[in-house]
Design a protein around this motif. Structure first.
Motif: not given
Length: 230
Positions: A92-120
């Motif tokens: 559970e400690d290991i999975v929790d660590h990756y899930e915490l990473f996922g919360v922050v990475a998920g925020r970046a993913g949401a921002i990318a969906a709104s802001t990446l241009d076509e070249d990116e």
């Protein structure tokens, strides 16, 4: 308590392209952390500081500093007059660590969906195509490049936290986790699809799922290594 006598050759195959050497204590932290999270050092193993100093060619001072940092991360237990031992981590400690990473990475993913241009987006697609093709030897480098395009859309403090979390998981994930590259291809395709569709909520959800499954795969690897066997 298991005694650690010998460390493997330092830094052998442990660094993706973004992990440049920092201070000596940082190098020791990276080395010992990866030894733990890839299953080379099991719970209860005592850290032999003399062997570690010889393996990494460093003095005892950065080692002591590194052990304190790893203790604060919860990877080591620091016992007065007995030294440092690998903490009794649970699945559970290991999975929790990756899930915490996922919360922050998920925020970046949401921002990318709104802001990446076509070249990116085309850059992201090209990296994914190379991943699918499977002819590149360094899958970790491709994985890093894929996530870098997404992560750099995030605000400065979020990028700092992502770098911190990225350094806290094994670098050569694709080399030590059997079959993970096939799963990651599907995850990356789903993330890319959500970004192309400009669906921020779905990009967040799929990124969080990707990191959750990374944690599940890490636990499976550690189990195969006998990490939790007495």
């Amino acid at each position: 308590m298991t005694e650690l006598a010998v460390f493997p050759d330092p830094y052998q195959g442990t660094r993706p392209p973004n992990r440049r050497r920092g201070g000596l204590a940082d190098d020791v932290v990276l080395y010992v952390r990866e030894q733990i999270l890839t299953g080379a050092l099991k719970p209860g193993t005592k850290i032999d500081q003399e062997a570690l100093a010889a393996a990494l060619d460093v003095s005892r001072s950065p080692i002591r500093e590194a052990l304190v940092i790893l203790g604060q991360e919860g990877l080591l237990d620091l016992i007065p007059r007995r030294g440092a031992v690998v903490a009794d981590l649970t699945p559970e400690d290991i999975v929790d660590h990756y899930e915490l990473f996922g919360v922050v990475a998920g925020r970046a993913g949401a921002i990318a969906a709104s802001t990446l241009d076509e070249d990116e987006i085309e850059q992201l697609r090209a990296i994914h195509d190379r991943f699918v093709d499977g002819t590149d030897d360094d899958l970790s480098a491709l994985n890093w490049a894929f996530h870098r395009i997404i992560n750099r859309t995030a605000p400065r403090r979020t990028r700092w936290l992502l770098r911190l979390l990225e350094r806290s998981v094994p670098a050569d994930y694709y080399e030590f986790t059997d079959g993970w590259n096939a799963q990651a291809v599907g995850h990356h395709a789903a993330i890319l699809e959500a970004i192309v569709d400009r669906d921020a909520d779905e990009a967040r959800r799929r990124m969080e799922h990707h990191l959750h499954e990374s944690g599940v795969a890490a636990v499976a690897h550690l189990e195969r290594q006998g990490f939790w066997e007495d």
